[in-house]
Motif scaffolding. Structure first.
Motif, PDB file in Angstrom:
ATOM      1  N   ALA A 241      60.574  -5.946  55.004  1.00 35.53           N
ATOM      2  CA  ALA A 241      60.056  -7.280  54.706  1.00 35.53           C
ATOM      3  C   ALA A 241      58.860  -7.617  55.595  1.00 35.53           C
ATOM      4  O   ALA A 241      57.850  -8.158  55.123  1.00 35.53           O
ATOM      5  CB  ALA A 241      61.165  -8.313  54.879  1.00 35.53           C
ATOM      6  N   VAL A 242      58.955  -7.312  56.896  1.00 28.32           N
ATOM      7  CA  VAL A 242      57.830  -7.555  57.801  1.00 28.32           C
ATOM      8  C   VAL A 242      56.593  -6.795  57.344  1.00 28.32           C
ATOM      9  O   VAL A 242      55.482  -7.340  57.290  1.00 28.32           O
ATOM     10  CB  VAL A 242      58.200  -7.158  59.250  1.00 28.32           C
ATOM     11  CG1 VAL A 242      56.969  -7.206  60.152  1.00 28.32           C
ATOM     12  CG2 VAL A 242      59.276  -8.071  59.799  1.00 28.32           C
ATOM     13  N   THR A 243      56.765  -5.525  56.975  1.00 26.96           N
ATOM     14  CA  THR A 243      55.629  -4.690  56.591  1.00 26.96           C
ATOM     15  C   THR A 243      54.949  -5.202  55.331  1.00 26.96           C
ATOM     16  O   THR A 243      53.714  -5.269  55.247  1.00 26.96           O
ATOM     17  CB  THR A 243      56.098  -3.240  56.394  1.00 26.96           C
ATOM     18  OG1 THR A 243      56.757  -2.780  57.586  1.00 26.96           O
ATOM     19  CG2 THR A 243      54.929  -2.326  56.094  1.00 26.96           C
ATOM     20  N   HIS A 244      55.735  -5.579  54.324  1.00 28.98           N
ATOM     21  CA  HIS A 244      55.152  -6.067  53.073  1.00 28.98           C
ATOM     22  C   HIS A 244      54.420  -7.397  53.281  1.00 28.98           C
ATOM     23  O   HIS A 244      53.326  -7.598  52.743  1.00 28.98           O
ATOM     24  CB  HIS A 244      56.250  -6.217  52.020  1.00 28.98           C
ATOM     25  CG  HIS A 244      56.607  -4.933  51.346  1.00 28.98           C
ATOM     26  ND1 HIS A 244      56.095  -4.560  50.119  1.00 28.98           N
ATOM     27  CD2 HIS A 244      57.410  -3.912  51.713  1.00 28.98           C
ATOM     28  CE1 HIS A 244      56.566  -3.375  49.762  1.00 28.98           C
ATOM     29  NE2 HIS A 244      57.388  -2.969  50.725  1.00 28.98           N
ATOM     30  N   ILE A 245      55.017  -8.306  54.047  1.00 27.70           N
ATOM     31  CA  ILE A 245      54.345  -9.587  54.308  1.00 27.70           C
ATOM     32  C   ILE A 245      53.056  -9.356  55.089  1.00 27.70           C
ATOM     33  O   ILE A 245      52.004  -9.911  54.768  1.00 27.70           O
ATOM     34  CB  ILE A 245      55.290 -10.533  55.079  1.00 27.70           C
ATOM     35  CG1 ILE A 245      56.488 -10.913  54.207  1.00 27.70           C
ATOM     36  CG2 ILE A 245      54.547 -11.794  55.514  1.00 27.70           C
ATOM     37  CD1 ILE A 245      57.538 -11.730  54.948  1.00 27.70           C
ATOM     38  N   MET A 246      53.132  -8.521  56.124  1.00 27.65           N
ATOM     39  CA  MET A 246      51.968  -8.277  56.966  1.00 27.65           C
ATOM     40  C   MET A 246      50.836  -7.634  56.149  1.00 27.65           C
ATOM     41  O   MET A 246      49.664  -8.015  56.274  1.00 27.65           O
ATOM     42  CB  MET A 246      52.352  -7.384  58.136  1.00 27.65           C
ATOM     43  CG  MET A 246      51.450  -7.492  59.331  1.00 27.65           C
ATOM     44  SD  MET A 246      51.897  -8.847  60.432  1.00 27.65           S
ATOM     45  CE  MET A 246      53.371  -8.200  61.188  1.00 27.65           C
ATOM     46  N   HIS A 247      51.192  -6.666  55.312  1.00 31.76           N
ATOM     47  CA  HIS A 247      50.184  -5.966  54.524  1.00 31.76           C
ATOM     48  C   HIS A 247      49.499  -6.916  53.555  1.00 31.76           C
ATOM     49  O   HIS A 247      48.266  -6.917  53.433  1.00 31.76           O
ATOM     50  CB  HIS A 247      50.841  -4.812  53.764  1.00 31.76           C
ATOM     51  CG  HIS A 247      49.870  -3.994  52.954  1.00 31.76           C
ATOM     52  ND1 HIS A 247      49.652  -4.227  51.605  1.00 31.76           N
ATOM     53  CD2 HIS A 247      49.047  -2.967  53.299  1.00 31.76           C
ATOM     54  CE1 HIS A 247      48.749  -3.366  51.148  1.00 31.76           C
ATOM     55  NE2 HIS A 247      48.365  -2.598  52.159  1.00 31.76           N
ATOM     56  N   GLN A 248      50.263  -7.749  52.862  1.00 33.24           N
ATOM     57  CA  GLN A 248      49.669  -8.669  51.897  1.00 33.24           C
ATOM     58  C   GLN A 248      48.788  -9.709  52.585  1.00 33.24           C
ATOM     59  O   GLN A 248      47.672  -9.975  52.142  1.00 33.24           O
ATOM     60  CB  GLN A 248      50.765  -9.371  51.095  1.00 33.24           C
ATOM     61  CG  GLN A 248      50.208 -10.350  50.074  1.00 33.24           C
ATOM     62  CD  GLN A 248      51.256 -11.291  49.525  1.00 33.24           C
ATOM     63  OE1 GLN A 248      52.450 -11.134  49.779  1.00 33.24           O
ATOM     64  NE2 GLN A 248      50.821 -12.299  48.771  1.00 33.24           N
ATOM     65  N   VAL A 249      49.272 -10.285  53.684  1.00 36.73           N
ATOM     66  CA  VAL A 249      48.511 -11.337  54.358  1.00 36.73           C
ATOM     67  C   VAL A 249      47.208 -10.793  54.933  1.00 36.73           C
ATOM     68  O   VAL A 249      46.152 -11.437  54.825  1.00 36.73           O
ATOM     69  CB  VAL A 249      49.378 -11.988  55.453  1.00 36.73           C
ATOM     70  CG1 VAL A 249      48.549 -12.949  56.292  1.00 36.73           C
ATOM     71  CG2 VAL A 249      50.557 -12.724  54.829  1.00 36.73           C
ATOM     72  N   LEU A 250      47.244  -9.615  55.531  1.00 36.84           N
ATOM     73  CA  LEU A 250      46.024  -9.042  56.102  1.00 36.84           C
ATOM     74  C   LEU A 250      45.025  -8.648  55.022  1.00 36.84           C
ATOM     75  O   LEU A 250      43.809  -8.691  55.243  1.00 36.84           O
ATOM     76  CB  LEU A 250      46.371  -7.827  56.967  1.00 36.84           C
ATOM     77  CG  LEU A 250      47.063  -8.119  58.291  1.00 36.84           C
ATOM     78  CD1 LEU A 250      47.482  -6.824  58.974  1.00 36.84           C
ATOM     79  CD2 LEU A 250      46.166  -8.935  59.218  1.00 36.84           C
ATOM     80  N   GLU A 251      45.517  -8.244  53.848  1.00 44.61           N
ATOM     81  CA  GLU A 251      44.622  -7.861  52.758  1.00 44.61           C
ATOM     82  C   GLU A 251      43.965  -9.078  52.106  1.00 44.61           C
ATOM     83  O   GLU A 251      42.816  -9.014  51.671  1.00 44.61           O
ATOM     84  CB  GLU A 251      45.408  -7.079  51.698  1.00 44.61           C
ATOM     85  CG  GLU A 251      45.842  -5.683  52.130  1.00 44.61           C
ATOM     86  CD  GLU A 251      44.679  -4.712  52.188  1.00 44.61           C
ATOM     87  OE1 GLU A 251      43.697  -4.923  51.445  1.00 44.61           O
ATOM     88  OE2 GLU A 251      44.738  -3.748  52.975  1.00 44.61           O
TER      89      GLU A 251
END
Length: 730
Positions: A553-563
């Motif tokens: 969950a952390v990885t998916h949120i972080m990836h989307q927000v940074l993109e």
């Protein structure tokens, strides 16, 4: 004369008339006893039947006569004498143990024993590792990521038959090339006279406009989640420093550390950053790295603080807290721990651990509370992160939680508008405080007891505590999800960023959720165990899957927000969370190569590389982390191929075929194990002898004892007895 005789005839009631005897009852029912009524031996008695009372039937079985009562009293007296004798013997044994010298691997336990005297227990295993430039090693506990990385290293060394270095799996931060953030990088010697007089190094001093720019960053970045300053008082203090000169302000430790902290953040979020550098140069820390930006202001802050050691003020404590945050961003693990410890002692000197007096103005009173609980968060986070004992104990504090109403939000000097009804900007830090109170409680349910008390269902108390905190989070502080997704869940639904929501509020809501997932992943990580036969220990798979779900969950949120946005650009703590969950996912895939969540975990590892590359545009340590993660992902695939059975061949997932991954439901997980066994306690000693049991116990101990996991298959477990955990310290 004859005496007259009178004969009186009495009425007869029958041939066998006798006076009726009252019914005897050995024990009245509770209802009759309360109302002082005569009871009868029936059930229910006549009074309860007539008046609707609650008649208890156990009085019939408990009815005794006087001799039986005397015998029961004598039995209880003998039992009390036996228990008193046992208690006296136990206290004598405890006293003898405390007088004896400590044996290797044994440490004094926290608290007291059940008998009232001090107790001892075997300490959990840790790892001695060098995380700095110096070859000297320091200790990190079993709950730390460093210990977990050491376990991954041991597993890879055995599985791949190649020597691996634990240091090789640690990204190169500033601490690997510097003894401290204020050390001169170009070979020059620091000017001690300049520092002692409050002057800055040539080329490092800022103009008034530059200082104003960096200070303004503080109110929209760190201040909402770290409200330890009064904005109005700070600005007034800052203006007073320019009273005598327009070119150079008077030195101030608090102003210097605020500027240093915001220079870290401000330099990291500059567009472009290290993007134009070669891959090798992007992963190398140099004098221009953002993690050590503002180092001269930090050093001058320390020099000025040295004059306040004997008579600290609230400003002194605020400086120590901000110094600890600055050092953590720069990657100096032990220095940030020392700064946190110094802040704790200063807080005790100032009496912040007790409730402020009623005579104190509410504005000052609430500020002191916010500083104390901000320190509680900082210290709890550092101790759990490094696996070291807590400095602050809840039993020593009587300070209540700070308020978050509109009045105190206005008195704090901030200009933030109310978020919702009864929700202010202070509500965010209040729920963050409650999050760490819950996380610390969940942490202690596992790590604050001997290994012999470990049960199979270790995830249950952690889940209950964290879910209870989650129920209290207002909806207005949750980041919305697309497609009907649930905030704070592990369903991996995309976040929905509100276009007209202030940037600081979007960031704080995201940080609260990311903090929650990161803490959950760290709490469940003790369930990830390593074996080499390809069959993971089923007794820990359920909890380990929960750990993987939160890390994903952390990885998916972080990836989307940074993109999509720049909300988290240059945020050092977000990078550290991503590093924590990424290494956790590597360990999960190695330990559970055929689990239901392995597919999603392996995809998340590739996503984390993209996240690190984004952060790598801001600071070198993230670019180096991306290189390490690429290398580890190749090793993970190699180990999985070697551990696979011919009958269970499964393609290694990649980002290209991520869309074809099977659905995991709302939680992102599929529970494979029988839930019934997770409610059973572990019975020591375990019954050994079968190959399966040997593999399972090897996995359970493999990540807790700093020994190669392969050796557990060579140990003869049949001779173990009840002193098993006296021989092996978890």
């Amino acid at each position: 004369m004859a005496t007259p005789t009178f004969i009186v005839s009495m009425p007869s009631n029958g041939p066998s008339s006798q006076p009726k005897k009252r019914t005897q009852v050995a024990r009245a029912c509770n209802w009759c006893r309360v109302h002082r009524l005569k009871c009868d031996p029936g059930y229910p008695c006549a009074n309860c039947r007539k008046r609707g009372g609650q008649c208890n039937d156990d009085r019939v079985s408990r009815s005794v006569n006087l001799p039986q009562a005397y015998r029961e009293i004598e039995r209880l007296k003998h039992r009390v004498e036996e228990l008193e004798l046992e208690l006296q013997n136990e206290r004598q044994r405890t006293s003898r143990r405390m007088d004896a010298p400590l044996t290797p691997g044994e440490t004094p336990a926290h608290g007291t024993s059940d008998s009232g005297g001090p107790s001892r227990s075997k300490a959990w295993e840790g790892i001695h590792i060098s995380t700095a430039r110096s070859p000297n090693k320091t200790w990190y506990g079993a709950s730390s990521l460093f210990f977990f990385i050491g376990s991954i290293n041991n597993f890879l060394t055995t599985a791949l038959k190649q020597a691996h270095s634990t240091q090789g799996m640690l990204p190169n931060s500033a601490s690997t090339i510097l003894d401290g953030p204020a050390v001169v990088l170009d070979g020059g010697q620091p000017d001690r006279n300049a520092v002692s007089t409050g002057s800055m190094r040539p080329g490092e001093s800022l103009t008034p406009m530059q200082e104003e720019y960096f200070i303004s960053l503080f109110w929209e970045s760190y201040y909402p989640s770290l409200p330890i300053l009064d904005e109005a008082e700070f600005k007034e203090h800052y203006q007073s420093l320019w009273a005598t000169s327009e070119k150079e302000r008077k030195p101030s430790a608090l102003v210097d550390i605020v500027i240093a902290l915001c220079m870290q953040y401000g330099m990291a979020r500059q567009p472009g950053g290290r993007q134009a550098l070669t891959p090798a140069a992007r992963g190398k820390v140099d004098y221009s790295d953002s993690t050590i930006a503002g180092r001269w202001h930090y050093r001058r802050c320390l020099t000025l603080l040295s004059n306040e050691m004997e008579s600290p003020t609230l400003s002194t404590l605020q400086c120590h807290i901000l110094c600890s945050v600055y050092l953590c961003n720069a990657g100096f693990q032990n220095m940030t721990d020392n700064a946190c410890g110094l802040a704790v002692r200063t807080a005790f000197m100032l009496g912040l651990h007790v409730e402020p007096p009623q005579s104190m103005p509410r504005r000052e009173k609430e500020l002191r509370k916010r500083v104390w609980w901000a320190l509680y968060i900082l210290e709890s986070n550092r101790s759990m992160k490094m696996g070291r004992p807590f400095f602050l104990q809840e039993s020593t504090s009587s300070c209540t939680l700070p308020s978050d109403d509109r009045e105190i939000a206005r008195l704090s000097g901030s200009s933030f508008a109310p978020i919702a009804e009864n929700i202010t900007w202070l509500t965010l830090s209040l729920h963050k405080t409650k999050l760490f109170i819950a996380a610390r409680k969940a942490y202690l349910t596992f790590w604050d007891r001997p290994a012999s008390a470990v049960t199979v269902n270790e995830a249950a108390p952690i889940t209950a505590i964290m879910d209870e905190w989650l129920k209290g989070v207002p909806e207005s502080l949750k980041t919305a999800r697309e497609n009907g997704g649930i905030p704070f869940s592990t369903d991996r639904s995309p976040v929905q960023m509100e276009q007209y929501t202030p940037l600081w509020l979007q960031r704080e809501c995201l940080l609260l959720e990311l903090n929650y997932h990161n803490l959950c992943a760290s709490l469940y990580r003790s369930s990830i165990c390593f074996t080499l036969n390809g069959v993971p220990p089923s007794v820990t798979e359920q909890a380990a899957s929960k750990c993987a779900a939160h890390a994903i969950a952390v990885t998916h949120i972080m990836h989307q927000v940074l993109e999509m946005t720049s909300i988290l650009h240059g945020w050092h703590e977000a990078f550290q969370w991503q590093w924590n969950v990424s290494m956790t996912l590597v360990g999960y895939v190695l330990a559970f190569p055929q689990s239901a969540s392995t597919w999603a975990a392996r995809i998340a590892i590739d996503l984390s590389v993209s996240v690190f590359e984004r952060f790598g545009n801001s600071f070198a340590v993230a670019a180096n982390a991306a290189t390490i993660m690429r290398d580890l992902s190749r090793k993970v695939d190699l180990v999985r191929e070697r551990l696979k059975d011919g009958s269970s061949t499964q393609a290694v997932p990649t980002l290209e075929n991520a869309q074809s991954a099977p659905s995991r439901g709302d939680t992102g997980l599929e529970v494979l194990a029988d839930a019934g066994i997770y409610n059973q306690p572990l019975e020591w000693p375990l019954q050994f002898g079968t190959e399966t049991t040997t593999a399972e116990i090897g996995g359970i101990l493999g990540h807790s004892i700093d020994v190669s996991a392969e050796m557990y298959n060579d140990i003869d477990w049949s001779d173990l007895n009840n002193s098993f955990f006296d021989q092996w310290a978890f």
